[in-house]
Design a protein around this motif. Structure first.
Motif, PDB file in Angstrom:
ATOM      1  N   ALA A  68       0.832  -1.202   0.000  1.00 39.08           N
ATOM      2  CA  ALA A  68       0.000   0.000   0.000  1.00 39.08           C
ATOM      3  C   ALA A  68       0.867   1.252   0.000  1.00 39.08           C
ATOM      4  CB  ALA A  68      -0.930  -0.004   1.211  1.00 39.08           C
ATOM      5  N   ILE A  69       1.895   1.258   0.834  1.00 42.20           N
ATOM      6  CA  ILE A  69       2.802   2.409   0.889  1.00 42.20           C
ATOM      7  C   ILE A  69       3.544   2.562  -0.433  1.00 42.20           C
ATOM      8  CG2 ILE A  69       4.855   3.345   2.004  1.00 42.20           C
ATOM      9  CD1 ILE A  69       3.900   1.879   4.574  1.00 42.20           C
ATOM     10  N   THR A  70       4.054   1.445  -0.949  1.00 41.95           N
ATOM     11  CA  THR A  70       4.810   1.478  -2.203  1.00 41.95           C
ATOM     12  C   THR A  70       3.953   1.999  -3.351  1.00 41.95           C
ATOM     13  OG1 THR A  70       6.202  -0.355  -1.472  1.00 41.95           O
ATOM     14  CG2 THR A  70       6.133   0.092  -3.830  1.00 41.95           C
ATOM     15  N   GLY A  71       2.705   1.526  -3.432  1.00 43.63           N
ATOM     16  CA  GLY A  71       1.810   1.996  -4.490  1.00 43.63           C
ATOM     17  C   GLY A  71       1.528   3.474  -4.384  1.00 43.63           C
ATOM     18  N   ALA A  76       2.757   9.061  -6.247  1.00 41.67           N
ATOM     19  CA  ALA A  76       3.196  10.420  -5.927  1.00 41.67           C
ATOM     20  C   ALA A  76       4.436  10.805  -6.731  1.00 41.67           C
ATOM     21  CB  ALA A  76       3.471  10.538  -4.437  1.00 41.67           C
ATOM     22  N   MET A  77       5.347   9.845  -6.918  1.00 43.45           N
ATOM     23  CA  MET A  77       6.564  10.136  -7.682  1.00 43.45           C
ATOM     24  C   MET A  77       6.241  10.380  -9.162  1.00 43.45           C
ATOM     25  SD  MET A  77       9.023  10.203  -5.472  1.00 43.45           S
ATOM     26  CE  MET A  77      10.608   9.907  -6.282  1.00 43.45           C
ATOM     27  N   THR A 105       8.990   6.291   8.311  1.00 49.37           N
ATOM     28  CA  THR A 105       9.828   7.422   7.901  1.00 49.37           C
ATOM     29  C   THR A 105      11.036   6.941   7.118  1.00 49.37           C
ATOM     30  OG1 THR A 105       9.107   8.715   9.824  1.00 49.37           O
ATOM     31  CG2 THR A 105      11.149   9.407   8.721  1.00 49.37           C
ATOM     32  N   GLU A 106      11.720   5.940   7.681  1.00 48.72           N
ATOM     33  CA  GLU A 106      12.907   5.403   7.022  1.00 48.72           C
ATOM     34  C   GLU A 106      12.553   4.641   5.750  1.00 48.72           C
ATOM     35  OE1 GLU A 106      13.546   6.041  11.356  1.00 48.72           O
ATOM     36  OE2 GLU A 106      12.033   4.947  10.193  1.00 48.72           O
ATOM     37  N   LEU A 111      12.401   4.436  -0.291  1.00 50.94           N
ATOM     38  CA  LEU A 111      11.603   4.365  -1.513  1.00 50.94           C
ATOM     39  C   LEU A 111      11.819   5.568  -2.428  1.00 50.94           C
ATOM     40  CD1 LEU A 111       8.226   3.010  -0.077  1.00 50.94           C
ATOM     41  CD2 LEU A 111       9.745   1.814  -1.664  1.00 50.94           C
ATOM     42  N   THR A 112      12.057   6.724  -1.845  1.00 57.04           N
ATOM     43  CA  THR A 112      12.200   7.929  -2.658  1.00 57.04           C
ATOM     44  C   THR A 112      13.655   8.248  -2.989  1.00 57.04           C
ATOM     45  OG1 THR A 112      12.194   9.274  -0.633  1.00 57.04           O
ATOM     46  CG2 THR A 112      10.082   8.960  -1.773  1.00 57.04           C
TER      47      THR A 112
END
Length: 310
Positions: A68-71, A76-77, A105-106, A111-112
């Protein structure tokens, strides 16, 4: 154009999905990411990205949280979203799924690919009717490791990250920032340590020479009161619990976790998965509502979009 917000539903066994849907009701600017089982609960007018089916084992729940976070981050990117809001995850589940990170946070930093991030706890409204914003100079570390981590360079970098965000996202042209001491009574002239004189004072001098309004170090038992009385726009705290104890005492239910340094806005509620409340109807969506509202406000400021609530 209103900012478009991605919402990662977090651990499917916790209260994340239900508080996200409750807080998101009536808003058309949200896209939820989570397991297929939640598709029927999505508020009318919003969007849903199903990630497949997951069971409730530690590994599967961690995988669902991470996907979910990765998607949301990938969207967003690409520019599909100006902000993401993440519901609570269970760190042992993330570890079981292969994500060996201390927290979200980490994970977002990884990911970014950004050089540095900051963990800011922000409450625009508190029980004392004043805002409180506290940056954690160190985040999820054992207390015994903190003194070596609170370096002059870290304090400088984290404070500049905070100051720039207050200026860019909060619209505070001349942010005033206080530095919270590490030792009792700010070490009382060296009686209880020397981190204040050897690391914090040089950091403050460097920051002031760079034209940032930074003061301190102030003892932990007075600095938050100063901020709540309007002397400072934010406080930089040296470690997790000295910040969180003060912050949650005055803002539980209205606090928001903001990740600084990302190419998009990221917020999260200030509570955990609360497995014991999931499905009972007793979960409070107040902090999630605040996280969504702050994400809209900050994204509107950074990306110059319409701030009208959707």
């Amino acid at each position: 154009m209103r900012p478009h917000i991605a919402v990662a539903l977090g651990d499917p066994r916790g209260i994340g999905p239900e508080v996200a849907f409750a807080a998101g009701a009536g808003h058309s600017d949200l896209t939820f990411f989570g397991p297929d089982r939640f598709a029927e609960n999505v508020p009318s007018g919003s969007h849903f990205v199903g990630l497949g089916d997951f069971d409730d084992t530690e590994e599967a729940a961690g995988s669902a949280s991470a996907q979910a976070i990765t998607g949301a981050v990938e969207g967003a990117m690409r520019g599909d979203f100006q902000a993401i809001v993440t519901a609570p995850v269970h760190k042992p589940s993330l570890h079981a799924a292969g994500w060996k990170v201390p927290g979200q946070t980490e994970m977002l930093q990884e990911l970014t690919g950004v050089d540095q991030v900051g963990m800011l706890m922000a409450a625009e409204t508190t029980r004392l009717n004043a805002p409180l914003r506290v940056l954690l100079a160190t985040t999820h570390h054992a207390l015994r490791d903190v003194p070596e981590l609170v370096t002059e360079q870290r304090l400088i970098e984290q404070t500049i990250l905070l100051a720039k965000s207050l200026r860019q996202d909060w619209g505070i042209d001349e942010p005033r920032i206080a530095l919270c001491a590490l030792n009792p009574h700010a070490s009382d002239g060296g009686l209880f340590g020397d981190e204040e004189s050897t690391r914090m004072v040089p950091a403050i001098e460097h920051l002031r020479e760079a034209a940032w309004d930074v003061q301190g170090p102030f003892p932990a038992d007075t600095v938050f009161q100063k901020a709540l009385h309007g002397e400072f726009h934010a406080v930089v705290a040296p470690y997790h619990d000295v910040a969180m104890a003060a912050f949650k005492t005055v803002s539980f239910g209205s606090g928001v976790n903001v990740t600084l340094g990302l190419p998009f806005i990221r917020t999260s509620p200030d509570h955990g998965t609360a497995f014991e409340l999931a499905g009972t109807g007793r979960a409070d969506e107040s902090s999630m509502r605040e996280a969504m509202a702050l994400a809209r406000r900050l994204a509107s400021a950074r990306f110059d979009t319409d701030s009208t609530d959707a």
